[in-house]
Design a protein around this motif. Sequence first.
Motif, PDB file in Angstrom:
ATOM      1  N   LEU A 145      87.708   8.609 -24.192  1.00 48.24           N
ATOM      2  CA  LEU A 145      88.191   9.420 -23.076  1.00 48.24           C
ATOM      3  C   LEU A 145      89.329  10.342 -23.517  1.00 48.24           C
ATOM      4  N   VAL A 146      90.227   9.835 -24.358  1.00 55.81           N
ATOM      5  CA  VAL A 146      91.332  10.660 -24.848  1.00 55.81           C
ATOM      6  C   VAL A 146      90.797  11.806 -25.699  1.00 55.81           C
ATOM      7  N   LEU A 147      89.909  11.492 -26.628  1.00 58.58           N
ATOM      8  CA  LEU A 147      89.355  12.530 -27.503  1.00 58.58           C
ATOM      9  C   LEU A 147      88.557  13.550 -26.706  1.00 58.58           C
ATOM     10  N   GLY A 148      87.956  13.101 -25.597  1.00 61.40           N
ATOM     11  CA  GLY A 148      87.207  14.020 -24.751  1.00 61.40           C
ATOM     12  C   GLY A 148      88.077  15.118 -24.163  1.00 61.40           C
ATOM     13  N   THR A 149      89.384  14.855 -24.047  1.00 59.79           N
ATOM     14  CA  THR A 149      90.320  15.855 -23.528  1.00 59.79           C
ATOM     15  C   THR A 149      90.345  17.096 -24.407  1.00 59.79           C
ATOM     16  N   LEU A 150      90.048  16.941 -25.694  1.00 59.56           N
ATOM     17  CA  LEU A 150      90.077  18.076 -26.617  1.00 59.56           C
ATOM     18  C   LEU A 150      88.919  19.038 -26.387  1.00 59.56           C
ATOM     19  N   LYS A 151      87.900  18.589 -25.631  1.00 57.51           N
ATOM     20  CA  LYS A 151      86.706  19.405 -25.376  1.00 57.51           C
ATOM     21  C   LYS A 151      86.098  19.900 -26.688  1.00 57.51           C
ATOM     22  N   ASN A 152      85.961  18.972 -27.603  1.00 55.57           N
ATOM     23  CA  ASN A 152      85.444  19.262 -28.932  1.00 55.57           C
ATOM     24  C   ASN A 152      84.335  18.259 -29.236  1.00 55.57           C
ATOM     25  N   GLU A 153      83.092  18.704 -29.135  1.00 53.34           N
ATOM     26  CA  GLU A 153      81.956  17.799 -29.335  1.00 53.34           C
ATOM     27  C   GLU A 153      81.908  17.251 -30.753  1.00 53.34           C
ATOM     28  N   LEU A 154      82.384  18.036 -31.718  1.00 51.90           N
ATOM     29  CA  LEU A 154      82.351  17.596 -33.111  1.00 51.90           C
ATOM     30  C   LEU A 154      83.271  16.399 -33.321  1.00 51.90           C
ATOM     31  N   VAL A 155      84.432  16.408 -32.668  1.00 51.65           N
ATOM     32  CA  VAL A 155      85.367  15.279 -32.762  1.00 51.65           C
ATOM     33  C   VAL A 155      84.733  14.013 -32.192  1.00 51.65           C
TER      34      VAL A 155
END
Length: 467
Positions: A145-155
């Motif tokens: 959920l935290v990484l989703g904040t970056l709006k970066n599918e590659l991450v």
Amino acid sequence: MKTDSGRYQLVYDYYETRILYGFYIRGEHLPSILKICAIFQLAPATVRSALRLLEKRGYIKVAARKAAEVVYKARPGQFRKNAAEYFVPRKEGIIDLFQSGKLLFEPLWKTGIRQWNAEDWEDVRRTLKGTSADFVALPVKFYILVLGTLKNELVLNLYWEMIRYIRFPYLGGRREAGADCFAAGTDTKNETVSELEQKFEADYNAAVKELLIFIERARTEYSLADAEPVPFRWSIYRQRPQLRYTLASHIIRGVMNGQYPVGSYLPSLQQMANSYGVGLNTVRRTLGLLESMGLTKSYQGKGTLVCREPAKVDFTQTGTWEGIRLYRESLQLLALTIEQISLYTLNHAKEAEKSALADGLERIQRDGKSYLCFEAYLGFIEEHCPLSFVRECYRRLRELLAWGYSFVLFRIKGKSLHKEYAAIIAQAETLLRQKRFPEFAHIWKKLMEREECQFQSAMDEILPGRR
């Protein structure tokens, strides 16, 4: 509806793991398709593809309007043997991931947390309090959920691939043990973040310690002392087969380094197929992709010309737009991680290796090819970082950055590509020779940030409102 092979593989691996290691036993049922869709945030067609593969390989039976039933029947001791055969060859990779994960995911995590507002935080609290027990551990879900904040599918792709490789977060108990930090609803954001971060690290340390004990026993018990190591390999999720994108990256890099000079014709289709070990159709599709990016132009009876600069880029093509997305996302990932990874790599590299890097940076300046700085430096990290997970990630990021070549040419509109990077690479070379490693590492961070910002500004001008 088309499905993404990478994403359906997530679902397949998750349930295969739980079946093979005894979380689900014969006669039990998987969640419904709708529930699996909600868990993984995927379309029903993608989930059905995963279930069909599970059925084909004898794990489940799928019936209309019913949840899939587990039919895999394990012999006595089979669950333990299954685990041994998977984890023993991955021992070194799992150990490596502990240090690599700190370098790669910690800065991503911290950036994601900083971007949250009060409304985002409440959404996360509600999501985690309602998280199904039939999923990965709560701290892992929190990371997603935290990484989703970056709006970066590659991450997110990279994080899921890491979880797929280590697998043990798939094997938590049926009761979620970490939701108590959300139950009262009184914890502050910082308290909850700190608690989950500590729990994640404690859970990982405990799981690795227990797993290593199991691996040492299983190595002898199942005669796996000579098992071939299985390293981590990053599979990047795409809408179309990976091979054409990989080949396109090789050709672009060949154009940049002079293997395929601008103004010349590429080798014939058959020569390209033979050189890269692929079929003629793959070469044709790859050349079509390059032409949509404005890098080449095919002429009947003459061949494929390498263009000096893209007259136009066809942004309507799915492959072109996907290349744009992955290029931008790779710049963001690099901007957030390259400083720490640079310092770690330089602190472990030999003096001769660092001197060779400085000489390489000097050479591309002298040759008027400072734009090869990304290829040169990411190649250095790929070769000399002691962590295999980092080496694999930066290998794939170096491949993705090649896609930016046509977009940079398009952005600078006929200006010197060498001059675009000459000053900053000269500064980097000086800092490296003076052993001012923190400043050298910071320059690469600033360069990646600059590239990301300039690229996005150019895209906003060309296609306003689309990201």
